[in-house]
Structures are given as structure tokens and as C-alpha cells.
Motif scaffolding. Structure first.
Motif, short mmCIF file in Angstrom:
data_model
loop_
_atom_site.label_atom_id
_atom_site.label_comp_id
_atom_site.label_asym_id
_atom_site.label_seq_id
_atom_site.Cartn_x
_atom_site.Cartn_y
_atom_site.Cartn_z
N GLN A 92 0.78 -1.16 -0.02
CA GLN A 92 -0.07 0.03 -0.03
C GLN A 92 0.89 1.13 0.05
O GLN A 92 0.76 2.19 -0.68
CB GLN A 92 -1.00 0.02 1.17
N GLN A 93 2.00 1.27 0.83
CA GLN A 93 2.95 2.40 0.83
C GLN A 93 4.06 2.01 -0.19
O GLN A 93 4.57 0.95 -0.13
CB GLN A 93 3.35 2.54 2.17
N TYR A 94 4.10 2.89 -1.24
CA TYR A 94 5.03 2.41 -2.35
C TYR A 94 6.37 2.38 -1.89
O TYR A 94 7.15 1.71 -2.77
CB TYR A 94 4.84 3.77 -3.31
N ALA A 126 12.41 0.11 -19.54
CA ALA A 126 11.38 -0.77 -20.69
C ALA A 126 10.08 -1.20 -19.95
O ALA A 126 9.09 -1.34 -20.69
CB ALA A 126 12.46 -1.97 -21.31
N VAL A 127 10.40 -1.70 -18.74
CA VAL A 127 9.20 -2.18 -17.98
C VAL A 127 8.23 -0.93 -17.71
O VAL A 127 6.98 -1.03 -17.94
CB VAL A 127 9.45 -2.98 -16.84
N LEU A 128 8.87 0.20 -17.47
CA LEU A 128 7.77 1.22 -17.20
C LEU A 128 7.00 1.66 -18.34
O LEU A 128 6.12 2.01 -18.33
CB LEU A 128 8.81 2.50 -16.66
N GLU A 129 7.76 1.51 -19.74
CA GLU A 129 7.06 1.81 -20.77
C GLU A 129 5.79 1.14 -20.84
O GLU A 129 4.83 1.48 -21.33
CB GLU A 129 8.19 1.71 -21.96
N THR A 130 6.09 -0.34 -20.52
CA THR A 130 4.79 -1.08 -20.85
C THR A 130 3.67 -0.76 -19.59
O THR A 130 2.52 -1.11 -19.94
CB THR A 130 5.09 -2.48 -20.71
N LEU A 131 3.81 0.03 -18.84
CA LEU A 131 2.95 0.36 -17.81
C LEU A 131 2.62 1.68 -18.15
O LEU A 131 1.80 2.49 -17.02
CB LEU A 131 3.54 0.29 -16.15
N VAL A 152 5.21 2.65 -10.45
CA VAL A 152 6.65 2.41 -10.32
C VAL A 152 6.92 1.22 -9.43
O VAL A 152 7.95 0.42 -9.73
CB VAL A 152 7.31 3.82 -9.85
N ALA A 153 6.10 1.14 -8.46
CA ALA A 153 6.32 0.10 -7.44
C ALA A 153 6.06 -1.32 -8.05
O ALA A 153 6.72 -2.24 -7.65
CB ALA A 153 5.35 0.38 -6.19
N ILE A 154 4.93 -1.30 -8.91
CA ILE A 154 4.86 -2.53 -9.87
C ILE A 154 5.62 -2.86 -10.80
O ILE A 154 6.33 -3.93 -10.80
CB ILE A 154 3.21 -2.42 -10.69
N ALA A 155 6.50 -1.95 -11.41
CA ALA A 155 7.69 -2.13 -12.26
C ALA A 155 8.63 -2.78 -11.41
O ALA A 155 9.21 -3.68 -11.89
CB ALA A 155 8.01 -0.57 -13.10
N ARG A 156 8.89 -2.34 -10.17
CA ARG A 156 9.94 -2.59 -9.25
C ARG A 156 9.68 -4.19 -9.24
O ARG A 156 10.64 -5.13 -8.98
CB ARG A 156 9.93 -1.81 -8.09
N ALA A 157 8.28 -4.32 -8.87
CA ALA A 157 8.04 -5.92 -8.24
C ALA A 157 8.05 -6.94 -9.47
O ALA A 157 8.39 -7.89 -9.46
CB ALA A 157 6.61 -5.94 -7.72
N ILE A 158 8.28 -6.40 -11.09
CA ILE A 158 8.28 -7.47 -11.82
C ILE A 158 9.33 -7.18 -12.70
O ILE A 158 9.53 -8.27 -13.60
CB ILE A 158 6.76 -7.36 -12.78
N VAL A 159 10.24 -6.54 -12.53
CA VAL A 159 11.36 -6.09 -13.58
C VAL A 159 12.26 -7.27 -13.58
O VAL A 159 12.82 -7.53 -14.65
CB VAL A 159 11.95 -5.00 -13.08
#
Length: 237
Positions: A92-94, A126-131, A152-159
Motif C-alpha cells: 500500500q505504501q509505495y 522498458a518495463v515502465l514503458e509497458t505500464l 513504479v512500485a509494480i515495475a519494481r516488483a516485476i522487473v
């Protein structure tokens, strides 16, 4: 295929003989390629179970297997490596680092595993671009909205292309529209073949994004639905 298997999980907290039991004989399988939600009232044990399944908390009883690794038998150092390489975390907290750009924040899992920052940031970009975050890759967190920070937090989690993505109340701080966008991104970007997503949530607005909803109450699993709706007899909290 099963991403996570929990067998007979018990958890108690306390010391000096004053123990409080918070999980009671929990058995759960989390399937690959699906988005599973854990729901239930505050204090029912959802976040505790999530922490145990992701290897950040050791249960007082039972066994957890993540992608073929019995993490309840692993040493702490081994679990750190497993989490770093095979699990992504969204909260919840980024928890973004204020002095780093969006791309640098998103690259942290790769940097932690030894990749040079410049190379890691390019992959993160590149991941941020997809999001939909490509134009914001060089911005600091304070320049981003809540929804953008969560992306950004999602990108960090799946990069680092983890096998398991665990999310603790990922939409709680977001308005309805931004929450919807985040869940669509999570479902699309993280729930692909060979990857499992496990979301703890109170947010009944996002239940429809679940492939499966597991309901908890008082430290026990009390319902299980594969319809994207609450299990029969369970009410939203």
C-alpha cells in the motif's frame, strides 16, 4: 501448476508463555497463471499469512513450498536469495526512495542481485514503458501522483521477472479509477503463464479482477471461490 503450497500453517506471537494464536492449521495452494485474493476483516491473519507464504515470516508450525523450494526449511540467507530472485513485492505504501528517479527505483531488485545500476535502469525503463510510465521514467517520486508511484512500485516488483508477486493492499490509497487501472496492469503484467499473483485486500471494488477469492476469518480459511466473487455466505468488510 502450483506456485505456493502451504500445509498446516500455525502462527503464534508472544513471549514468556503469553502466546496469541493468529493462524490455525491453514492449508492453501496458490496456482500459477492466476490472480488470487485473500480477503477478510482486519486482524483475521491475512497479512501474517502473506508474510509466511513469501518467506519474510517463519510460522510456528507447518510447511511452505514456493516454486519447489520448501522455504520453511531454508536458512535465512537462502530465503533472502529466493525472495530477491523469484518474488516481487507490492505494498500500500509505495516505499520509493526519494532521491532516485522512477527508473532507478524500479531497477532496485536487479541492482540488489548484482546488475550495474545503468544497465538495470535501462531494463526498468522498458518495463515502465509497458505500464504507461515511459514519459515519467526520469522523474523523482515527489513529482508523481499516487497512481504513478504505484505503477513504479509494480515495475519494481516485476522487473526481475519473478515467479510470485505478492501485494498487500495495493489499491487502498488509490481512488476508484486509479485502483482499476492498477489492477488491470497487475492482471496483465503479472498474472501471465508461469507466474502467480497473490493480493491481500479489503477493497471490494477490485474483487472482480480475481480468478479466485479465498476468505479468512479468525485465523482460518472459511471460504474459497473461483468465480471472481466472494465465496457463498461471506460478506464484504
Amino acid at each position: 501448476m502450483t506456485a505456493v503450497t502451504a500445509r498446516h500453517i500455525d502462527m503464534a506471537f508472544g513471549s514468556n508463555g503469553l502466546m496469541t494464536q493468529v493462524l490455525f492449521d491453514v492449508n492453501l495452494e496458490v496456482e500459477q497463471g492466476k490472480l488470487t485474493m485473500l480477503v477478510g476483516p482486519s486482524g483475521c491473519g491475512k497479512t501474517t499469512l502473506l508474510s509466511i507464504l513469501s518467506g519474510t515470516l517463519k510460522p510456528t508450525g507447518g510447511e511452505v513450498e514456493v516454486m519447489g523450494n520448501v522455504i520453511t526449511r531454508m536458512r535465512d540467507a537462502e530465503k533472502v536469495i529466493l525472495r530477491r530472485r523469484r518474488i516481487g513485492f507490492i505494498f500500500q505504501q509505495y516505499n520509493l526512495l526519494p532521491a532516485l528517479t522512477a527508473a532507478e527505483n524500479a531497477a532496485m531488485a536487479l541492482v540488489a542481485d548484482g546488475m550495474p545500476l545503468k544497465q538495470a535502469a535501462e531494463k526498468a525503463r522498458a518495463v515502465l514503458e509497458t505500464l504507461g510510465m515511459g514519459p515519467h521514467a526520469d522523474k523523482l517520486p515527489r513529482m508523481l501522483s499516487g497512481g504513478q508511484q504505484q505503477r513504479v512500485a509494480i515495475a519494481r516488483a516485476i522487473v526481475h521477472e519473478p515467479d510470485l508477486v505478492v501485494c498487500d493492499e495495493p489499491t487502498a490509497a488509490l481512488d476508484a479509477e486509479t485502483g482499476r487501472q492498477v489492477m488491470e496492469l497487475l492482471k496483465e503484467a503479472a498474472a501471465g503463464p508461469g507466474r502467480a499473483v497473490l493480493v491481500v485486500t479489503h477493497d471490494n471494488r477490485i474483487y472482480r479482477y480475481a480468478d479466485r477469492i479465498v476468505a479468512m476469518e479468525d485465523g482460518r480459511i472459511v471460504g474459497d471461490s473461483r468465480e471472481g466473487t466472494l465465496p457463498e455466505g461471506i460478506h464484504a468488510h
